[in-house]
Motif scaffolding. Structure first.
Motif, short mmCIF file in Angstrom:
data_model
loop_
_atom_site.label_atom_id
_atom_site.label_comp_id
_atom_site.label_asym_id
_atom_site.label_seq_id
_atom_site.Cartn_x
_atom_site.Cartn_y
_atom_site.Cartn_z
N VAL A 1 -7.10 2.00 8.56
CA VAL A 1 -7.50 2.47 6.93
C VAL A 1 -7.40 3.73 6.08
O VAL A 1 -7.28 3.39 4.68
CB VAL A 1 -9.09 1.05 6.48
CG1 VAL A 1 -9.19 0.09 6.57
CG2 VAL A 1 -10.15 2.53 7.03
N ILE B 1 -4.20 3.57 3.84
CA ILE B 1 -3.99 2.71 3.14
C ILE B 1 -4.40 2.68 1.82
O ILE B 1 -4.92 3.88 1.31
CB ILE B 1 -4.40 1.45 3.28
CG1 ILE B 1 -4.11 0.12 4.88
CG2 ILE B 1 -4.41 0.35 2.65
CD1 ILE B 1 -5.34 -0.34 4.77
N ILE C 1 0.18 -2.92 -2.49
CA ILE C 1 -1.23 -2.25 -0.63
C ILE C 1 0.09 -1.45 -0.28
O ILE C 1 0.93 -2.23 0.42
CB ILE C 1 -1.47 -3.81 -0.73
CG1 ILE C 1 -2.81 -3.84 -1.74
CG2 ILE C 1 -2.59 -2.95 0.93
CD1 ILE C 1 -3.01 -5.70 -1.31
N GLU C 2 -0.05 -0.19 0.32
CA GLU C 2 0.70 0.61 1.14
C GLU C 2 -0.25 0.35 2.16
O GLU C 2 -0.67 1.17 2.00
CB GLU C 2 1.27 1.88 0.14
CG GLU C 2 1.70 1.70 -0.93
CD GLU C 2 3.02 1.33 -0.91
OE1 GLU C 2 3.76 1.33 0.32
OE2 GLU C 2 3.58 1.01 -2.08
N LEU C 3 0.40 -0.25 3.06
CA LEU C 3 -0.07 0.48 4.24
C LEU C 3 0.16 1.07 5.34
O LEU C 3 -1.10 1.45 6.26
CB LEU C 3 0.54 -1.36 5.02
CG LEU C 3 -0.59 -2.68 4.23
CD1 LEU C 3 0.70 -4.01 5.40
CD2 LEU C 3 -1.55 -3.29 4.26
N VAL D 1 -7.86 -6.45 2.05
CA VAL D 1 -6.79 -6.40 3.11
C VAL D 1 -8.07 -5.97 4.56
O VAL D 1 -6.91 -6.09 5.26
CB VAL D 1 -6.23 -4.99 2.60
CG1 VAL D 1 -5.95 -4.44 3.81
CG2 VAL D 1 -5.65 -4.90 1.34
#
Length: 405
Positions: A336, A339, A376-378, A326
């Protein structure tokens, strides 16, 4: 062994679309390796093709011709007719000429498709020798046989079918695909053929296929390699007793769009499930992107990482490899600390570090499954994208190391 992929479902015949299968013995004597498909006169034809600059000779010809009045599609397996230069173009045209002669149609109404080994001369005489048998075999009921006839390293045939009613008339959408390796969309070696008996203008049909392919064939990857031969075709025969769809709106168009998307999605995911040497079917879901492209960048970086793919094969919840992927996906100004990363329902990382609730036992339990979701949750926006991929096994290396032997 294919992951979660069983026998073919019922593949409903499409009025006005026939398929015939024959054996040319291109790689193995007796193998059904030539498929002829006949479109009813007046059919609309749409197509999407590989973006590989070294696209195969049949792709070049099909791209030049598919907007015309198409009557026949000719597919051979065992030889890709790619990397063959001018002689390859001549060979592809010659097979079209021969089929046109036997069928009594114009050569420009024949589209060629090839899949198999790159760089070898097309065995034109063998293909020509099988054409009459394929023509004699033409039937609207031959979808299952054709699905087997277009296979290369596939272990199982792939197909899907949907039907719906509109004003008392049943509309059918049926499709088949092949592919197990050298799979990385752009288009996305894969081939796909989908037909419907709806009557659709060519412009609407082309946009319908583009949309369907972008949500299915262009969201799958096995090894990150874009083939020289990728093609997907959508044919509308117009045999259903309904008015022509000339605009992308209305209940008939909406129902057809949904059916086409479902067929595209099912046969595209079947390619991943049958990925060369695959033991896992993996969904990479990226949410909260500022735009769709950064979601795709993150998703493909994860899906293409050899370290992640080998960890998946080993059922090893090595979550640090996901974080590293990522982080190197090229998303600008990535925070980050926002995330979150999940394996299935288990949060493995949050705020840039291991989740306080995470245990190795939880991660191992998810990774032991045949079907795994990496989410993946940005935390950057509202855009989302989903990609489907596989693990990377010893068998994948073996299949491709021995592909020409």
């Amino acid at each position: 062994m294919a992951v979660g992929l069983g026998p073919l479902p019922t593949l409903h015949p499409v009025a006005g679309f026939e398929l015939g299968i024959a054996s040319a013995g291109i790689k193995r004597v007796g193998r059904k390796d030539v498929v002829v498909m006949r479109c009813a006169e007046g059919s609309s034809v749409a197509g999407v093709f590989t973006l590989n600059a070294f696209c195969a000779a049949p792709v070049i010809l099909a791209k030049q011709r598919f907007q015309g009045a198409i009557r026949y599609l000719l597919t051979n397996t065992g030889n890709a007719n790619a990397g063959t230069g001018t002689p390859g173009l001549i060979a592809a045209a010659r097979t079209c000429d021969k089929l046109a002669e036997l069928a009594g149609v114009d050569a420009n109404s024949v589209l060629p498709y090839s899949t198999g080994v790159i760089g070898e001369p097309l065995p034109v005489e063998k293909i020509e020798g099988a054409m009459q048998a394929a023509l004699d075999d033409l039937s609207e009921d031959n979808w299952a046989q054709a699905a087997t006839g277009i296979m290369t390293t596939d272990t199982l045939p792939k197909g899907a079918s949907r039907q719906f009613e509109h004003e008392g008339v049943t509309i059918t959408v049926t499709g088949i695909s092949k592919g197990a390796g050298m799979i990385r969309p752009n288009m996305a070696t894969m081939l796909g053929y989908i037909a419907t008996d709806a009557k659709v203008s060519r412009e609407v049909l082309q946009n319908l296929l583009l949309d369907g392919a972008n949500k299915s064939f262009n969201r799958i990857t096995i090894d990150g390699d874009t083939s020289t031969n990728d093609c997907c075709m959508l044919i509308a025969t117009g045999k259903a007793d309904l008015p022509e769809i000339t605009e992308a709106n209305g209940p008939l168009f909406a129902a057809l769009k949904q059916a086409v998307l479902e067929v595209c999605m099912e046969v595209a995911q079947a390619i991943v499930r049958d990925g060369e040497g695959a033991t896992k079917f993996v969904t990479v879901e990226v949410n909260g992107g500022a735009n769709h492209q950064e979601c795709l960048d993150v998703g493909y970086t994860v899906a293409h990482s050899p370290l992640i793919k080998t960890a998946l094969f080993a059922s090893d919840p090595n979550w640090g490899r996901i974080l590293a992927a990522v982080g190197r996906a090229g998303v600008p100004d990535l925070d980050v600390s926002k995330i979150d990363v999940y394996l299935g329902e288990v949060c493995i990382a949050s705020g840039g570090a291991r989740s306080v609730s995470y245990t190795e036992e939880q991660g191992s339990a998810v990774m032991a499954r045949e079907e795994i979701t990496i989410r993946i949750e940005l935390g950057r926006g509202v855009c989302s994208e989903t990609i489907w991929t596989t693990d990377l096994s010893h068998e994948y290396v073996k299949i491709n190391a021995e592909y020409r032997t």
